[in-house]
Enzyme design. Structure first.
Site, mmCIF file in Angstrom:
data_model
loop_
_atom_site.group_PDB
_atom_site.id
_atom_site.type_symbol
_atom_site.label_atom_id
_atom_site.label_comp_id
_atom_site.label_asym_id
_atom_site.label_seq_id
_atom_site.Cartn_x
_atom_site.Cartn_y
_atom_site.Cartn_z
ATOM 1 N N GLU A 26 11.345 -37.131 -24.328
ATOM 2 C CA GLU A 26 10.149 -36.802 -24.324
ATOM 3 C C GLU A 26 8.795 -37.698 -24.326
ATOM 4 O O GLU A 26 9.193 -35.884 -25.304
ATOM 5 C CB GLU A 26 9.841 -35.942 -22.574
ATOM 6 C CG GLU A 26 8.674 -35.823 -21.591
ATOM 7 C CD GLU A 26 8.052 -33.822 -21.682
ATOM 8 O OE1 GLU A 26 9.517 -33.875 -21.348
ATOM 9 O OE2 GLU A 26 7.292 -34.557 -21.043
ATOM 10 N N LYS A 72 10.284 -41.174 -20.483
ATOM 11 C CA LYS A 72 9.659 -40.051 -20.250
ATOM 12 C C LYS A 72 8.817 -40.432 -21.026
ATOM 13 O O LYS A 72 8.024 -39.189 -21.252
ATOM 14 C CB LYS A 72 10.303 -38.530 -19.490
ATOM 15 C CG LYS A 72 8.968 -37.568 -18.724
ATOM 16 C CD LYS A 72 9.180 -36.613 -18.375
ATOM 17 C CE LYS A 72 8.563 -35.547 -18.112
ATOM 18 N NZ LYS A 72 9.046 -33.915 -17.749
HETATM 19 P P1 13P Z 1 3.942 -32.544 -16.112
HETATM 20 O O1 13P Z 1 3.986 -33.275 -14.820
HETATM 21 O O2 13P Z 1 3.149 -31.296 -15.249
HETATM 22 O O3 13P Z 1 3.132 -33.033 -17.227
HETATM 23 O O4 13P Z 1 4.980 -32.012 -16.391
HETATM 24 C C1 13P Z 1 6.574 -32.611 -17.069
HETATM 25 C C2 13P Z 1 7.152 -31.730 -18.074
HETATM 26 O O5 13P Z 1 7.932 -32.092 -17.829
HETATM 27 C C3 13P Z 1 6.335 -31.369 -19.114
HETATM 28 O O6 13P Z 1 7.317 -31.771 -20.546
#
Ligand code: 13P
Length: 341
Positions: free
Chosen positions: A178, A220
């Site tokens: 991510e 992500k």
């Molecule tokens: P959000 O969809 O609220 O941005 O959260 C996703 C997430 O895991 C952020 O690390």
């Protein structure tokens, strides 16, 4: 089972044409903030009750294939004593775990951030696996300013993600990678696009250098949008076109699934944008799905209000958002559907 088979079977259990991932891995300060918005105290019992409600939502497994949990949740059980990871898996939702330990400033690169938590990660993964986790998540954060991210920020953050991903794969845990480019700021959509392109380019370069098997990761990313403090938002088709354009330039086709974060988009915006992306899915060699936190949970939290008697209403609200996002995965969502329950 060999590590490769283990990774492949987790990918097969998590990636399909209709479902997405629920991010329920808020750290202690973040969940306290979410609970404060409904005037609920963040006690261990309240967190257990809320997250138990999420994973036991009847029918959730039809739309959700994985749930990212916070460390504490992996050790908690429902009222009948069943561990919450098992409650999730009982409805075909693969349990996973956030393994990073939060972020701080990156020394030498003013304005950039870096995430902590690589020391001892292998041992932690062994313990999380015993508790039922089959995948992990690690988030690097990139603020956009006129000077950020710097070249050092791009390289250092990519290196962290790659070392985390390689460590996970060696342990038979699928890594969600991510790199979150923050929406904060007044930059335009072109600047966001430029930054996400630099970020993903650096991330995939580092993943390659660390021998990470791309078939066994889930990416992500953030969507390409204008900064949140600009008054006008980009229409979904523009977000979708800009996002796909960048992804096609940077993400190899070997990656099975791209599961976007919501990053501060409203629940409806996040579903509209997912829908627009999937309307262009002919241009995408990967699944285009979600790993939303706030955009799935906000209406649920609001319905719950920290009260046991609101459990069913809260679960209905979560199921509705999960279902609408599943419709958006087919590119068949429209605002009319919001009016029905
Ligand atoms: P959000 O969809 O609220 O941005 O959260 C996703 C997430 O895991 C952020 O690390």
């Amino acid at each position: 089972m060999s590590v490769t088979k283990e990774l492949q079977s987790t990918i097969e259990d998590m990636v399909d044409e209709t479902r997405g991932i629920l991010a329920a891995d808020e750290s202690a300060p973040t969940i306290a903030k979410r609970f404060a918005s409904i005037e609920t105290e963040s006690t261990e019992e309240n967190r257990r009750e809320y997250r138990s409600l999420l994973v036991s939502t009847p029918g959730l497994g039809e739309y959700i294939s994985g749930v990212i949990l916070f460390e504490e949740t992996l050790t908690q059980s429902n009222e009948k004593g069943t561990p919450l990871a098992e409650v999730a898996w009982n409805q075909n939702i693969v349990p996973g775990i956030k393994v990073d330990k939060g972020k701080g400033p990156l020394a030498g690169a003013p304005g950039d951030m870096i995430t902590y938590g690589l020391d001892g990660l292998e041992d932690r993964l062994t313990r999380y696996k015993e508790l039922g986790a089959r995948f992990a998540k690690w988030r690097e954060v990139y603020p956009i300013t006129a000077h950020n991210p710097t070249q050092l920020g791009l390289t250092a953050n990519a290196e962290m993600l790659a070392r985390y991903a390689a460590t996970c794969q060696a342990s038979g845990i699928v890594p969600i990678v991510e790199p979150e480019v923050l929406m904060d700021g007044d930059h335009d959509i072109r600047r966001c696009k430029e930054v996400i392109q630099q970020v993903l380019h650096a991330v995939f370069h580092a993943l390659h250098q660390h021998n990470v098997v791309l078939e066994h990761i889930i990416l992500k990313p953030s969507m390409v949008t204008p900064g949140a403090s600009l008054s006008s938002k980009a229409p979904p088709h523009e977000v979708a076109e800009a996002t796909l354009n960048v992804l096609r330039r940077t993400v190899p086709a070997a990656v099975p699934s791209i599961n976007f974060l919501s990053g501060g988009q409203t629940p409806v915006e996040a579903t509209e944008n997912l829908n627009a992306l999937n309307q262009l899915k002919d241009q995408a060699p990967w699944q285009l799905s979600i790993s939303y936190g706030r955009a799935l949970q906000q209406p649920c939290l609001k319905a719950w209000q920290g009260k046991h008697e609101n459990t069913a209403a809260a679960q209905d609200a979560l199921l509705k958002r999960a279902r609408l996002n599943s419709i958006a995965r087919k590119g068949e969502y429209n605002l009319e559907l919001e009016k029905r329950s």
